[in-house]
Design an enzyme around this catalytic site. Structure first.
Site, PDB file in Angstrom:
ATOM      1  N   HIS A 171       1.180  -1.016   0.216  1.00  0.00           N
ATOM      2  CA  HIS A 171       0.114   0.239  -0.475  1.00  0.00           C
ATOM      3  C   HIS A 171       0.926   1.186  -0.178  1.00  0.00           C
ATOM      4  O   HIS A 171       1.875   1.386   0.302  1.00  0.00           O
ATOM      5  CB  HIS A 171      -0.882   0.074   0.854  1.00  0.00           C
ATOM      6  CG  HIS A 171      -0.584  -0.093   2.621  1.00  0.00           C
ATOM      7  ND1 HIS A 171       0.295   1.016   3.154  1.00  0.00           N
ATOM      8  CD2 HIS A 171       0.085  -0.987   3.243  1.00  0.00           C
ATOM      9  CE1 HIS A 171       1.118   0.765   4.521  1.00  0.00           C
ATOM     10  NE2 HIS A 171       0.567  -0.432   4.667  1.00  0.00           N
ATOM     11  N   CYS A 220       3.105  -4.648   6.652  1.00  0.00           N
ATOM     12  CA  CYS A 220       2.907  -4.340   5.086  1.00  0.00           C
ATOM     13  C   CYS A 220       3.761  -4.250   4.448  1.00  0.00           C
ATOM     14  O   CYS A 220       5.130  -3.509   4.902  1.00  0.00           O
ATOM     15  CB  CYS A 220       1.560  -3.578   5.563  1.00  0.00           C
ATOM     16  SG  CYS A 220      -0.031  -4.307   6.153  1.00  0.00           S
TER      17      CYS A 220
END
Length: 242
Positions: free
Chosen positions: A120, A136
């Site tokens: 992301h 992440c």
């Protein structure tokens, strides 16, 4: 033509069209891949079996936070809200940035639905290149938008910690090729030169010019090879296996 024959023809047409639509993501998945190397915090995108681009990323603040292995890209979201902090998508305070590419990891929240781990964007661009996330993979917003527009759902995502180059990793994983076998030298042109340039992290214009020559010589010197600017067997071996 009878009414029954027309009906059968229409049904067959719909079936053929449906099968064609179903086959598209499978074919795309075979031709694309994302490889993330935690050792140097870089992400590579392969398309049609070729290395297209390499990006800097941020990964887990500790080694165990970002899982390693072969996973899948299972969902894509524009401006995903940050539910934990109750921050809407598109808000400058949102730590998920402009795009979310969810990764299927066995055991994650939502039964591997791609809601826990993802590639992301970020509202902390200074963290890119470091070990900073809770698991992440963070990218610059402009980079994750580029990737979002090209990466199809269901493509494989490989996460590793390795000293090997992306072409070497791709060759090991199978199904993703980014190697070349011919010798390259000043004045060479074409796709193999583009692959070489991407490995060396310079502009990939497909022309072996002064900048490529300089980068090749620098690589050869660093790896204790003959510094002649020619990408022959020894230099290729070092490029693909470093």
């Amino acid at each position: 033509m009878t009414h029954l024959a027309k009906k059968i023809g229409l049904i067959m047409g719909i079936l053929v069209l449906s099968l064609g639509l179903i086959a598209v993501p499978v074919e795309a998945a075979e031709n694309e891949a994302i490889i993330i190397n935690k050792s140097n915090n870089q992400l590579a995108f392969f398309e049609k079996g070729r290395l297209q681009k390499v990006f800097p990323v941020a990964t887990g603040s500790t080694k165990s936070l970002t899982p390693e292995g072969k996973f899948s890209l299972v969902n894509k979201v524009k401006n995903r809200p940050w539910y934990k902090g109750n921050i809407p998508g598109g808000d400058p305070r949102n730590p998920l940035g402009a795009r979310w590419l969810g990764i299927e990891v066995p055991g994650d929240w939502g039964h591997t639905s791609g809601n826990t781990y993802g590639v992301h964007g970020t509202n902390k661009p200074s963290s890119i290149g470091t070990f900073a996330s809770s698991g992440c993979i963070r990218m610059y917003n402009q980079d994750v938008i580029w990737l979002y527009e090209r990466a199809d759902e269901n493509i494989p995502i490989y996460i590793t910690s390795s000293s090997s180059s992306f072409p070497a990793l791709a060759a090991n994983y199978g199904g993703v090729q980014a190697l070349f076998s011919e010798n390259l030298y000043y004045g060479s042109k074409g796709e193999s030169v583009e692959i070489l340039q991407r490995i060396l992290h310079i502009t990939a214009d497909g022309l072996f010019g002064p900048k490529t020559l300089s980068a090749v010589k620098k690589f050869q010197k660093t790896n204790h090879l003959v510094v002649d600017g020619i990408v022959g067997p020894n230099t290729r071996s070092a490029l693909f296996n470093k």
